[in-house]
Every structure is written in structure tokens, then in C-alpha cells.
Design a protein around this motif. Sequence first.
Motif, PDB file in Angstrom:
ATOM      1  N   CYS A 156       2.083  -5.246  -8.178  1.00  0.00           N
ATOM      2  CA  CYS A 156       3.577  -4.784  -8.493  1.00  0.00           C
ATOM      3  C   CYS A 156       3.690  -4.377 -10.121  1.00  0.00           C
ATOM      4  O   CYS A 156       4.297  -3.381 -10.167  1.00  0.00           O
ATOM      5  CB  CYS A 156       4.446  -5.953  -8.382  1.00  0.00           C
ATOM      6  SG  CYS A 156       4.384  -6.390  -6.412  1.00  0.00           S
ATOM      7  N   SER A 206      11.586   0.338  -4.700  1.00  0.00           N
ATOM      8  CA  SER A 206      12.266   0.536  -5.842  1.00  0.00           C
ATOM      9  C   SER A 206      11.728  -0.248  -6.957  1.00  0.00           C
ATOM     10  O   SER A 206      11.017  -1.303  -6.750  1.00  0.00           O
ATOM     11  CB  SER A 206      13.900   0.257  -5.669  1.00  0.00           C
ATOM     12  OG  SER A 206      14.164  -1.152  -5.508  1.00  0.00           O
ATOM     13  N   ASP A 207      12.160  -0.063  -8.386  1.00  0.00           N
ATOM     14  CA  ASP A 207      11.747  -0.770  -9.091  1.00  0.00           C
ATOM     15  C   ASP A 207      12.289  -2.267  -9.098  1.00  0.00           C
ATOM     16  O   ASP A 207      11.477  -3.275  -9.325  1.00  0.00           O
ATOM     17  CB  ASP A 207      12.249  -0.308 -10.643  1.00  0.00           C
ATOM     18  CG  ASP A 207      11.961   0.959 -11.015  1.00  0.00           C
ATOM     19  OD1 ASP A 207      10.863   1.503 -10.479  1.00  0.00           O
ATOM     20  OD2 ASP A 207      12.363   1.654 -11.887  1.00  0.00           O
ATOM     21  N   THR A 243       0.761  -1.124   0.201  1.00  0.00           N
ATOM     22  CA  THR A 243      -0.130   0.044  -0.061  1.00  0.00           C
ATOM     23  C   THR A 243       0.792   1.193   0.119  1.00  0.00           C
ATOM     24  O   THR A 243       0.237   2.381  -0.208  1.00  0.00           O
ATOM     25  CB  THR A 243      -0.866  -0.093   1.175  1.00  0.00           C
ATOM     26  OG1 THR A 243      -0.303   0.370   2.443  1.00  0.00           O
ATOM     27  CG2 THR A 243      -1.670  -1.242   1.267  1.00  0.00           C
ATOM     28  N   GLN A 244       2.102   1.111  -0.004  1.00  0.00           N
ATOM     29  CA  GLN A 244       3.023   2.185  -0.078  1.00  0.00           C
ATOM     30  C   GLN A 244       4.012   2.016  -1.104  1.00  0.00           C
ATOM     31  O   GLN A 244       5.435   1.629  -0.693  1.00  0.00           O
ATOM     32  CB  GLN A 244       3.861   2.266   1.515  1.00  0.00           C
ATOM     33  CG  GLN A 244       2.965   2.598   2.648  1.00  0.00           C
ATOM     34  CD  GLN A 244       2.150   3.917   2.735  1.00  0.00           C
ATOM     35  OE1 GLN A 244       2.939   4.901   2.107  1.00  0.00           O
ATOM     36  NE2 GLN A 244       1.309   4.044   3.246  1.00  0.00           N
ATOM     37  N   PRO A 245       3.959   1.797  -2.234  1.00  0.00           N
ATOM     38  CA  PRO A 245       4.695   1.322  -3.410  1.00  0.00           C
ATOM     39  C   PRO A 245       5.768   2.352  -3.552  1.00  0.00           C
ATOM     40  O   PRO A 245       6.710   1.970  -4.363  1.00  0.00           O
ATOM     41  CB  PRO A 245       3.839   1.287  -4.729  1.00  0.00           C
ATOM     42  CG  PRO A 245       2.471   2.435  -4.293  1.00  0.00           C
ATOM     43  CD  PRO A 245       2.361   2.249  -2.807  1.00  0.00           C
ATOM     44  N   GLN A 246       5.456   3.622  -3.466  1.00  0.00           N
ATOM     45  CA  GLN A 246       6.617   4.573  -3.470  1.00  0.00           C
ATOM     46  C   GLN A 246       7.831   4.335  -2.368  1.00  0.00           C
ATOM     47  O   GLN A 246       8.845   4.965  -2.836  1.00  0.00           O
ATOM     48  CB  GLN A 246       6.023   5.949  -3.321  1.00  0.00           C
ATOM     49  CG  GLN A 246       5.616   6.506  -1.773  1.00  0.00           C
ATOM     50  CD  GLN A 246       4.410   5.817  -0.955  1.00  0.00           C
ATOM     51  OE1 GLN A 246       3.762   5.207  -1.996  1.00  0.00           O
ATOM     52  NE2 GLN A 246       4.217   5.920   0.208  1.00  0.00           N
ATOM     53  N   ARG A 247       7.716   3.590  -1.460  1.00  0.00           N
ATOM     54  CA  ARG A 247       8.861   3.239  -0.776  1.00  0.00           C
ATOM     55  C   ARG A 247       9.583   2.169  -1.359  1.00  0.00           C
ATOM     56  O   ARG A 247      10.444   1.475  -0.778  1.00  0.00           O
ATOM     57  CB  ARG A 247       8.258   2.756   0.656  1.00  0.00           C
ATOM     58  CG  ARG A 247       7.606   3.964   1.447  1.00  0.00           C
ATOM     59  CD  ARG A 247       7.267   3.833   2.552  1.00  0.00           C
ATOM     60  NE  ARG A 247       6.507   4.813   3.475  1.00  0.00           N
ATOM     61  CZ  ARG A 247       6.227   4.936   4.622  1.00  0.00           C
ATOM     62  NH1 ARG A 247       6.170   3.720   5.318  1.00  0.00           N
ATOM     63  NH2 ARG A 247       5.690   6.191   5.390  1.00  0.00           N
ATOM     64  N   HIS A 287       2.238  -0.905 -11.067  1.00  0.00           N
ATOM     65  CA  HIS A 287       2.958   0.353 -10.608  1.00  0.00           C
ATOM     66  C   HIS A 287       4.345   0.422 -11.437  1.00  0.00           C
ATOM     67  O   HIS A 287       4.773   1.589 -11.591  1.00  0.00           O
ATOM     68  CB  HIS A 287       3.359   0.149  -9.021  1.00  0.00           C
ATOM     69  CG  HIS A 287       2.116   0.300  -7.948  1.00  0.00           C
ATOM     70  ND1 HIS A 287       1.555   1.564  -7.974  1.00  0.00           N
ATOM     71  CD2 HIS A 287       1.704  -0.434  -7.199  1.00  0.00           C
ATOM     72  CE1 HIS A 287       0.616   1.351  -7.028  1.00  0.00           C
ATOM     73  NE2 HIS A 287       0.570  -0.007  -6.720  1.00  0.00           N
ATOM     74  N   GLN A 313       3.225   2.059 -14.557  1.00  0.00           N
ATOM     75  CA  GLN A 313       2.884   3.452 -14.387  1.00  0.00           C
ATOM     76  C   GLN A 313       4.231   4.241 -14.291  1.00  0.00           C
ATOM     77  O   GLN A 313       4.347   5.452 -14.754  1.00  0.00           O
ATOM     78  CB  GLN A 313       2.271   3.749 -12.847  1.00  0.00           C
ATOM     79  CG  GLN A 313       0.760   3.411 -12.864  1.00  0.00           C
ATOM     80  CD  GLN A 313       0.019   4.167 -11.899  1.00  0.00           C
ATOM     81  OE1 GLN A 313       0.634   4.109 -10.721  1.00  0.00           O
ATOM     82  NE2 GLN A 313      -1.130   4.386 -11.948  1.00  0.00           N
ATOM     83  N   ARG A 314       5.202   3.527 -13.576  1.00  0.00           N
ATOM     84  CA  ARG A 314       6.755   4.442 -13.836  1.00  0.00           C
ATOM     85  C   ARG A 314       7.397   4.328 -15.070  1.00  0.00           C
ATOM     86  O   ARG A 314       8.574   4.509 -15.235  1.00  0.00           O
ATOM     87  CB  ARG A 314       7.508   3.581 -12.534  1.00  0.00           C
ATOM     88  CG  ARG A 314       7.078   3.796 -11.173  1.00  0.00           C
ATOM     89  CD  ARG A 314       7.890   3.125 -10.150  1.00  0.00           C
ATOM     90  NE  ARG A 314       7.547   2.801  -8.903  1.00  0.00           N
ATOM     91  CZ  ARG A 314       8.212   2.524  -7.945  1.00  0.00           C
ATOM     92  NH1 ARG A 314       9.472   1.653  -7.948  1.00  0.00           N
ATOM     93  NH2 ARG A 314       7.774   2.348  -6.625  1.00  0.00           N
TER      94      ARG A 314
END
Length: 285
Positions: free
Chosen positions: A257, A233-234, A227-231, A260, A263-264
Motif C-alpha cells: 500500500c 483511493s489514497d 493487485t488492482q491498486p488503481q481501484r 503505491h 508512486q502517487r
Amino acid sequence: MSDDPLLKLLRPKRLTAVVDVGANPIDGDPPYKILLQKRLCRVTGFEPQAEALAVLNTRKSDLETYLPNVIADGKPAMLRICRAPGMTSLYKPAAQMLNHFRGFPEWGTVIKEIPVSTSRLDDVIAEDALDFLKIDVQGGELTAIENGRHCLASAVTIQTEVSFLPLYEKQPTFAEIDQVLRTLGFIPHTFAAINRRMIAPLFDERNPCAALNQLLEADMVYVRDFTQPQRMSDEQLKHLAIIAHHCYRSFDLATNCIFHLCQRQAIAANSMQGYAALAASVQPA
């Protein structure tokens, strides 16, 4: 090089790094077996029991390394060899608790005590060299985790044995392990196994492992908080997707996964569709 379709879709920079603390496969195949079969991971395993270590080294592939280190806090300790190898521990069996479950007093009888030097996980595993930790050390899981905080910073999955009742003296229970793992950024994902037993004096003579409802232990899977994908790395997202898909058939987590990563723009734009087709082709368990 593996020809696995998911590997080709994600293209991680390296194979998934697995660390197995207590690598003796007493309870069956390890959760990462399919990763080894598909040549998707490298395994570093630790097993202090000499006979079990010898068997592991006899059967290992070129992707596996097994070492005799006792993983704990780096201090001298006493390894208590029990009549049942699966109960050997740095902790002393709790006789008062074991007496409530038929068979356990015998299995937990200490037949030999061996002074040992222990190693900290952070001292034997390099930082950024751990994606998937599997740990089963009969009561010593929390000590190992707390002394592996640096290398666990890169990890995305931990499968750990947890105890609901302390079978060893001063053994941390599920609640304590859960609290620490949450502070490290992990959340519960699934139970890989649940161990129940029948409360004495009731007992099934035909089946020493018979159970009704009483929980004893479980193999619990924790994952990096999705729920915190910004934390993440790829690379962490890629390895989490590989582990979720192959080890636990958690296709929803793997899809999350990949979403996200798309999206990146870290993987091809049509990867969601490609993975949906791949997941649909997997045979039911």
C-alpha cells in the motif's frame, strides 16, 4: 490524537472506521483491539443480546458506540436464543449436523425465541463510513453482507466467520460467501482463527474442544484486491495499510500500500524506508 508512527507517516484524513456486527467478544479480543488502544479507530458495534450489550456499553471508551440492532435484511425475523450464547442466531440450529459433534446438540438447544425487527447495514451505516467490517452472526453473515453493498464499497477489510459445514438450517457456507465477496472486489488474505472439532462418537472427555482434522468454521480475513491498486483511493490504501500492520502483522501488504502511495506522491517520497524501519522494530508475535 495518537502518536502512532504509522499514522504520522500516512496522515489519513480521519480515524479508521470499524463496524462490528455481533460485537459480543465471546472468542476473545476483537481484531481491532490494538487500533482502539492506540486511538486509531472509531467503532460502531451491533449486539442484540441485552446482557452482552450492557457489558459492552459499560466498558466502552469514547471511541466506541454499541447499538442493539439485529443486522440482516430489514425484514421481521426470529432470534433464537441458544443455551450457549455463541450459538444464538436468526437461523434454526441443524440438529442432524450438530449430532455429529459432541457438545453441540446441548449448546445449540434453543431456549427462547424472540420476534425481532432487523436492520440493513446500508440503512444504519453511511456510505464512505466503513473501512473495516468484522462480522460474526452465526450463519447470517452473507445476508448482512448482501444488504450492505453500498457501505462496503468503501471498505478495505472484512473479517467474517465462515462455515465449512452448515451448523444451522439453510446456512450459507464458505463457498457462497467467498463468491459474493469476490464480486464485491475482495480477495482472501488470511485465517484469523480456525475451528476444528472431533467427529462423534470419538470424544476427549478431558477437553470438549478437542479436535483432529475436521473443519467446522473459521474467521477469514478478506482485503480489497491489492493487485488492482488503481481501484483504490489514497485514503483506502492508507486505511488498508493501518489495518494490515496493526491488526494482522501483514507487513508485506502494508508495504505494498505504501509503495503505491509513494508512486502517487500521496505521501513523502522516503516513506518506504521509514516504514521498513518501523516494521523491523515490531516485536515478533
